[in-house]
Motif scaffolding. Structure first.
Motif, PDB file in Angstrom:
ATOM      1  N   HIS A  90       0.793  -1.223   0.000  1.00 12.55           N
ATOM      2  CA  HIS A  90       0.000   0.000   0.000  1.00 12.55           C
ATOM      3  C   HIS A  90       0.829   1.279   0.000  1.00 12.55           C
ATOM      4  O   HIS A  90       0.267   2.366  -0.040  1.00 12.55           O
ATOM      5  CB  HIS A  90      -0.947   0.000   1.213  1.00 12.55           C
ATOM      6  CG  HIS A  90      -1.719  -1.275   1.329  1.00 12.55           C
ATOM      7  ND1 HIS A  90      -1.507  -2.195   2.344  1.00 12.55           N
ATOM      8  CD2 HIS A  90      -2.667  -1.816   0.521  1.00 12.55           C
ATOM      9  CE1 HIS A  90      -2.305  -3.237   2.171  1.00 12.55           C
ATOM     10  NE2 HIS A  90      -3.009  -3.040   1.080  1.00 12.55           N
ATOM     11  N   GLY A  91       2.171   1.138   0.061  1.00 10.64           N
ATOM     12  CA  GLY A  91       3.019   2.301  -0.158  1.00 10.64           C
ATOM     13  C   GLY A  91       3.500   3.053   1.059  1.00 10.64           C
ATOM     14  O   GLY A  91       4.134   4.103   0.920  1.00 10.64           O
ATOM     15  N   SER A  92       3.223   2.571   2.268  1.00  5.22           N
ATOM     16  CA  SER A  92       3.787   3.244   3.442  1.00  5.22           C
ATOM     17  C   SER A  92       5.310   3.176   3.391  1.00  5.22           C
ATOM     18  O   SER A  92       5.886   2.196   2.897  1.00  5.22           O
ATOM     19  CB  SER A  92       3.299   2.576   4.733  1.00  5.22           C
ATOM     20  OG  SER A  92       1.905   2.677   4.855  1.00  5.22           O
ATOM     21  N   ARG A  93       5.972   4.200   3.931  1.00  9.27           N
ATOM     22  CA  ARG A  93       7.431   4.246   3.951  1.00  9.27           C
ATOM     23  C   ARG A  93       7.910   4.742   5.306  1.00  9.27           C
ATOM     24  O   ARG A  93       7.261   5.572   5.938  1.00  9.27           O
ATOM     25  CB  ARG A  93       7.976   5.154   2.842  1.00  9.27           C
ATOM     26  CG  ARG A  93       7.613   4.696   1.432  1.00  9.27           C
ATOM     27  CD  ARG A  93       8.126   5.656   0.366  1.00  9.27           C
ATOM     28  NE  ARG A  93       9.576   5.781   0.404  1.00  9.27           N
ATOM     29  CZ  ARG A  93      10.229   6.890   0.753  1.00  9.27           C
ATOM     30  NH1 ARG A  93       9.575   7.980   1.137  1.00  9.27           N
ATOM     31  NH2 ARG A  93      11.543   6.916   0.747  1.00  9.27           N
ATOM     32  N   PHE A  94       9.092   4.241   5.719  1.00 11.28           N
ATOM     33  CA  PHE A  94       9.657   4.572   7.027  1.00 11.28           C
ATOM     34  C   PHE A  94      11.148   4.807   6.856  1.00 11.28           C
ATOM     35  O   PHE A  94      11.807   4.153   6.033  1.00 11.28           O
ATOM     36  CB  PHE A  94       9.423   3.422   8.015  1.00 11.28           C
ATOM     37  CG  PHE A  94       7.990   2.996   8.115  1.00 11.28           C
ATOM     38  CD1 PHE A  94       7.161   3.526   9.081  1.00 11.28           C
ATOM     39  CD2 PHE A  94       7.457   2.078   7.209  1.00 11.28           C
ATOM     40  CE1 PHE A  94       5.829   3.135   9.162  1.00 11.28           C
ATOM     41  CE2 PHE A  94       6.136   1.681   7.276  1.00 11.28           C
ATOM     42  CZ  PHE A  94       5.318   2.215   8.254  1.00 11.28           C
ATOM     43  N   ARG A 104      10.744   5.856  11.586  1.00 14.13           N
ATOM     44  CA  ARG A 104       9.792   6.968  11.614  1.00 14.13           C
ATOM     45  C   ARG A 104       9.007   7.003  10.309  1.00 14.13           C
ATOM     46  O   ARG A 104       9.548   6.817   9.221  1.00 14.13           O
ATOM     47  CB  ARG A 104      10.500   8.297  11.839  1.00 14.13           C
ATOM     48  CG  ARG A 104      11.126   8.438  13.231  1.00 14.13           C
ATOM     49  CD  ARG A 104      11.700   9.824  13.413  1.00 14.13           C
ATOM     50  NE  ARG A 104      12.845  10.031  12.526  1.00 14.13           N
ATOM     51  CZ  ARG A 104      14.117  10.033  12.933  1.00 14.13           C
ATOM     52  NH1 ARG A 104      14.413   9.821  14.200  1.00 14.13           N
ATOM     53  NH2 ARG A 104      15.094  10.242  12.070  1.00 14.13           N
ATOM     54  N   LEU A 105       7.703   7.280  10.419  1.00 15.98           N
ATOM     55  CA  LEU A 105       6.806   7.286   9.267  1.00 15.98           C
ATOM     56  C   LEU A 105       7.170   8.400   8.291  1.00 15.98           C
ATOM     57  O   LEU A 105       7.331   9.560   8.679  1.00 15.98           O
ATOM     58  CB  LEU A 105       5.361   7.481   9.744  1.00 15.98           C
ATOM     59  CG  LEU A 105       4.281   7.527   8.656  1.00 15.98           C
ATOM     60  CD1 LEU A 105       4.173   6.174   7.959  1.00 15.98           C
ATOM     61  CD2 LEU A 105       2.937   7.931   9.269  1.00 15.98           C
ATOM     62  N   LEU A 106       7.306   8.039   7.023  1.00 16.65           N
ATOM     63  CA  LEU A 106       7.559   9.008   5.955  1.00 16.65           C
ATOM     64  C   LEU A 106       6.324   9.227   5.090  1.00 16.65           C
ATOM     65  O   LEU A 106       6.007  10.346   4.719  1.00 16.65           O
ATOM     66  CB  LEU A 106       8.721   8.541   5.072  1.00 16.65           C
ATOM     67  CG  LEU A 106      10.093   8.412   5.729  1.00 16.65           C
ATOM     68  CD1 LEU A 106      11.074   7.761   4.766  1.00 16.65           C
ATOM     69  CD2 LEU A 106      10.601   9.773   6.183  1.00 16.65           C
ATOM     70  N   ASN A 107       5.658   8.138   4.718  1.00 12.92           N
ATOM     71  CA  ASN A 107       4.471   8.213   3.860  1.00 12.92           C
ATOM     72  C   ASN A 107       3.395   7.286   4.392  1.00 12.92           C
ATOM     73  O   ASN A 107       3.684   6.173   4.823  1.00 12.92           O
ATOM     74  CB  ASN A 107       4.799   7.802   2.414  1.00 12.92           C
ATOM     75  CG  ASN A 107       5.757   8.755   1.720  1.00 12.92           C
ATOM     76  OD1 ASN A 107       6.962   8.533   1.703  1.00 12.92           O
ATOM     77  ND2 ASN A 107       5.239   9.820   1.144  1.00 12.92           N
TER      78      ASN A 107
END
Length: 435
Positions: A411-415, A420-423
């Motif tokens: 789903h595209g989440s990035r850390f 730490r959460l980026l997207n």
């Protein structure tokens, strides 16, 4: 890694929320879509509040290439075939209306707004261009098929949409947002019935607009099945020939071009988030080959939500959330779609009918081939062993060695390296599983 728009651009500062509040309309998300929603609601005299977890425009908006155009690749042949003439016409008209609204607002805003011709080109398939030209002719918007003399490589031609535009997105946003009711550093952690829980207090609302790039609620709407995210890259070159038009390849993995002042912006290197792609190296190799005297001054990356049918999701979040609205899935055309979303949603929350609402409705049919591909990607990654897993829905994360981040191919989440959460759509750092 900062975009060209950030240097020397001071956005207004807004306070943090301090304690519990209430409002008629709560907007979550301080990108271009959320800011424009707030602008229109304020013009209507509607009580509203916008909250942003970081600072306004600090997400996808600051990383746009800032093209304003009704030309979204080879979209209209696809829509005529899959959605029918009426719906294709509505999408074209909505996109052109968004372009016209920007032109109207920018008359009084110093944001480098410039009218430009937008081109979609092909390196090897003229037939695709001819089919798109035929579709646009049927929709009453004929466009010529022309050579691409400004590009440094041969093509089989390009479709030329005249009267489109480009601008400086943060100059525009700074002036539009200046007098709006906005709270920054106010992160929504949970949604309850008619209440948003934040790290600074609770906000009671009558209606809600979620403009968080990727919708934040998993319980309704099935957005985690209806979208995936695509990552792309940009370099800004000095001492490269500037182009008068705005160019995009008909292939999703091709190159795009536009100029800003003395800079040539070259985009590409695209890939699904969590997968491998050409990234900046592809663009640097291209620049070295085609513009050997140029020098790279800026580089940045962005992320786009891709829908099942190429049309954004704008409207009621789901049938089970009648007072909640969403703007998402802009398919790489975030500036145009932000304006379209703001005009539709400001009408809907104020009780007005909008002729474009049905075609953009998030509740339209999900039965598209991309739905199956999204589901397969999720299953594979849920079952894969992994060092780290996404707190969004548990998919295995992949290490992105180019950007030094942990990316979710589902789903595209990035850390970042520290977790730490980026997207989004994850709503917290690694180790904090979202319900």
């Amino acid at each position: 890694m900062k975009s060209i728009w950030i240097k020397g651009r001071k956005l207004p500062d807004f306070p943090r929320l301090d304690g519990n509040q209430k409002t008629d309309v709560l907007i979550i998300g301080g990108g271009m879509a959320g800011i424009l929603c707030a602008h229109f609601l304020q013009e209507m005299g509607i009580d509203y509040m916008l909250v942003e977890g970081r600072t306004i425009c600090s997400g996808v908006t600051e990383n746009t290439t800032a093209k304003i155009t009704a030309q979204h690749g080879l979209l209209y042949h696809k829509l005529l075939k899959g959605a029918g003439r009426e719906r294709a016409q509505l999408v074209l008209d909505a996109n052109q209306r968004a372009r016209d609204k920007y032109a109207e607002l920018c008359q009084n805003i110093d944001c480098d707004f410039e009218e430009r011709t937008s081109y979609v080109y092909s390196t090897d398939n003229r037939k695709k261009l001819e089919r798109e030209a035929e579709a646009l002719d049927r929709l009453g918007h004929p466009v010529p098929l022309v050579p691409t003399e400004e590009l440094p490589f041969p093509t089989v031609g390009a479709l030329a949409f005249e009267g489109q535009a480009q601008f400086h997105p943060l100059r525009f946003a700074a002036q539009i947002a200046a007098n709006l009711k906005i709270y920054e550093h106010t992160f929504v952690t949970e949604l309850k019935e008619n209440t948003a829980v934040t790290n600074r207090g609770e906000i009671a609302f009558e209606k809600l607009i979620i403009a968080t790039h990727f919708p934040m609620d998993n319980k309704h709407g099935m957005y985690f099945m209806k979208m995936y995210q695509h990552r792309s890259y940009v370099i800004a070159l000095r001492n490269a020939p500037c182009v008068k038009g705005m160019y995009v390849d008909e292939r999703r993995t091709g190159l795009s071009f536009r100029s800003y002042r003395d800079f040539l912006l070259v985009g590409g290197g695209s890939h699904r988030t969590g997968k491998k792609g050409g990234c900046w190296q592809e663009l640097r190799d291209f620049a070295k080959s085609c513009y050997p005297s140029s020098s790279e001054t800026y580089h940045w990356a962005t992320q786009d939500c891709m829908t099942l049918d190429g049309i954004p999701y704008i409207g009621k979040y789901s049938k089970n959330m009648p007072n909640c609205f969403v703007a998402a899935g802009f398919n790489k055309w975030g500036m145009t779609s932000s304006m379209t979303a703001a005009m539709i949603l400001s009408d809907l929350v104020s009780g007005k009918e909008n002729v474009y609402a049905e075609v953009f409705s998030p509740s339209r049919s999900m039965w598209k081939p991309q739905l199956f591909l999204n589901g397969c990607e999720a299953i594979v990654n849920l079952l894969s062993p992994a060092q780290k897993r996404c707190p969004h829905m548990g998919c295995s994360l992949k290490w992105n060695g180019v950007e030094h981040s942990w990316d979710c191919p589902c789903h595209g989440s990035r850390f970042d390296e520290q977790g730490r959460l980026l997207n989004n759509p994850a709503n917290g750092n690694l180790g904090k599983r979202r319900e």
